[in-house]
Design a protein around this motif. Structure first.
Motif, PDB file in Angstrom:
ATOM      1  N   UNK A  17     -54.363 -45.958 -67.947  1.00  0.00           N
ATOM      2  CA  UNK A  17     -55.822 -45.883 -67.876  1.00  0.00           C
ATOM      3  C   UNK A  17     -56.459 -46.290 -69.198  1.00  0.00           C
ATOM      4  N   UNK A  18     -57.470 -47.164 -69.097  1.00  0.00           N
ATOM      5  CA  UNK A  18     -58.211 -47.640 -70.259  1.00  0.00           C
ATOM      6  C   UNK A  18     -59.679 -47.279 -70.041  1.00  0.00           C
ATOM      7  N   UNK A  19     -60.212 -46.408 -70.878  1.00  0.00           N
ATOM      8  CA  UNK A  19     -61.609 -46.014 -70.722  1.00  0.00           C
ATOM      9  C   UNK A  19     -62.531 -47.076 -71.304  1.00  0.00           C
ATOM     10  N   UNK A  20     -63.597 -47.394 -70.569  1.00  0.00           N
ATOM     11  CA  UNK A  20     -64.596 -48.334 -71.077  1.00  0.00           C
ATOM     12  C   UNK A  20     -66.022 -47.848 -70.823  1.00  0.00           C
ATOM     13  N   UNK A  21     -66.191 -46.534 -70.796  1.00  0.00           N
ATOM     14  CA  UNK A  21     -67.501 -45.919 -70.588  1.00  0.00           C
ATOM     15  C   UNK A  21     -68.501 -46.343 -71.660  1.00  0.00           C
ATOM     16  N   UNK A  22     -68.079 -46.351 -72.907  1.00  0.00           N
ATOM     17  CA  UNK A  22     -68.971 -46.688 -74.018  1.00  0.00           C
ATOM     18  C   UNK A  22     -69.562 -48.086 -73.862  1.00  0.00           C
ATOM     19  N   UNK A  26     -73.569 -48.871 -73.286  1.00  0.00           N
ATOM     20  CA  UNK A  26     -74.281 -49.756 -74.228  1.00  0.00           C
ATOM     21  C   UNK A  26     -74.953 -50.903 -73.488  1.00  0.00           C
ATOM     22  N   UNK A  27     -74.250 -51.484 -72.516  1.00  0.00           N
ATOM     23  CA  UNK A  27     -74.819 -52.604 -71.760  1.00  0.00           C
ATOM     24  C   UNK A  27     -76.012 -52.148 -70.922  1.00  0.00           C
ATOM     25  N   UNK A  28     -75.872 -51.026 -70.230  1.00  0.00           N
ATOM     26  CA  UNK A  28     -76.976 -50.501 -69.420  1.00  0.00           C
ATOM     27  C   UNK A  28     -78.180 -50.223 -70.320  1.00  0.00           C
ATOM     28  N   UNK A  29     -77.965 -49.608 -71.454  1.00  0.00           N
ATOM     29  CA  UNK A  29     -79.047 -49.304 -72.401  1.00  0.00           C
ATOM     30  C   UNK A  29     -79.780 -50.581 -72.826  1.00  0.00           C
ATOM     31  N   UNK A  30     -79.042 -51.650 -73.063  1.00  0.00           N
ATOM     32  CA  UNK A  30     -79.642 -52.913 -73.525  1.00  0.00           C
ATOM     33  C   UNK A  30     -80.504 -53.588 -72.457  1.00  0.00           C
ATOM     34  N   UNK A  31     -80.353 -53.195 -71.189  1.00  0.00           N
ATOM     35  CA  UNK A  31     -81.134 -53.820 -70.107  1.00  0.00           C
ATOM     36  C   UNK A  31     -82.510 -53.168 -69.936  1.00  0.00           C
ATOM     37  N   UNK A  35     -84.514 -46.622 -63.883  1.00  0.00           N
ATOM     38  CA  UNK A  35     -83.949 -46.113 -62.639  1.00  0.00           C
ATOM     39  C   UNK A  35     -83.318 -47.268 -61.880  1.00  0.00           C
ATOM     40  N   UNK A  36     -82.100 -47.067 -61.386  1.00  0.00           N
ATOM     41  CA  UNK A  36     -81.464 -48.151 -60.651  1.00  0.00           C
ATOM     42  C   UNK A  36     -80.082 -47.784 -60.158  1.00  0.00           C
ATOM     43  N   UNK A  37     -79.331 -48.809 -59.828  1.00  0.00           N
ATOM     44  CA  UNK A  37     -77.968 -48.641 -59.343  1.00  0.00           C
ATOM     45  C   UNK A  37     -77.066 -49.641 -60.062  1.00  0.00           C
ATOM     46  N   UNK A  38     -76.003 -49.121 -60.642  1.00  0.00           N
ATOM     47  CA  UNK A  38     -75.012 -49.939 -61.336  1.00  0.00           C
ATOM     48  C   UNK A  38     -73.786 -50.078 -60.446  1.00  0.00           C
ATOM     49  N   UNK A  39     -73.379 -51.306 -60.209  1.00  0.00           N
ATOM     50  CA  UNK A  39     -72.142 -51.580 -59.490  1.00  0.00           C
ATOM     51  C   UNK A  39     -71.155 -52.155 -60.496  1.00  0.00           C
ATOM     52  N   UNK A 108     -82.524 -44.227 -67.705  1.00  0.00           N
ATOM     53  CA  UNK A 108     -81.980 -45.277 -68.542  1.00  0.00           C
ATOM     54  C   UNK A 108     -80.499 -45.228 -68.831  1.00  0.00           C
ATOM     55  N   UNK A 109     -79.769 -44.322 -68.188  1.00  0.00           N
ATOM     56  CA  UNK A 109     -78.326 -44.292 -68.429  1.00  0.00           C
ATOM     57  C   UNK A 109     -77.547 -43.949 -67.166  1.00  0.00           C
TER      58      UNK A 109
END
Length: 139
Positions: A17-22, A26-31, A35-39, A108-109
């Motif tokens: 397992x490789x975590x990539x939450x950070x 960061x990418x979501x914050x930059x957008x 309110x929305x949905x991330x796929x 926003x997150x």
């Protein structure tokens, strides 16, 4: 309503397992979407995605051991072994997990719980470069 896409490249070193939450946060914050949905989509058949506890390392160790038991490498067990003895077990592990996650975005997150992290689950023994597609729809 706006939408954004990004392809993340994640280098794995081995099965696990490789975590990539950070990176996702960061990418979501930059957008600047409130309110929305991330796929999140994994473009592979021998790796998958999980949302799992990110506090205790033992959780990841136990998950990896569990999948080793239910889909072991055994050259006499599988017909498909085009890329080696870990080929078919990797496909089985992917079939038992998922290649797509949907996560609400609130304030926003990503709306993850306190101990939840986003993981790429590499099912092959050797290193790989994995592509993960992020798609955010929101306002």
């Amino acid at each position: 309503m706006r939408q954004f896409t990004q392809v993340l490249s994640i280098r794995t070193t081995r099965r696990g397992l490789v975590e990539f939450t950070r990176e996702v946060r960061a990418w979501v914050d930059a957008q600047h979407v409130t309110t929305g949905l991330l796929t999140i989509f994994c473009k592979h058949t021998s790796a998958s995605l999980l949302i799992q506890e990110n506090a205790a390392r033992e959780v990841r160790t136990d998950l990896e051991a569990f999948f080793e038991q239910i889909a072991p490498e055994d050259p006499d067990r599988y017909e498909h072994d085009d890329e080696g003895p870990d080929d078919m077990p990797a496909h089985l592990r992917t079939a038992l997990t998922q290649v797509q996650l949907s996560i609400p975005v609130l304030d926003g997150e990503p709306a993850l719980g306190t101990w939840q992290g986003i993981y790429l689950f590499e099912h092959r023994q050797r290193p790989h470069q994995r592509e993960i597609v992020l798609h955010l729809l929101g306002e």
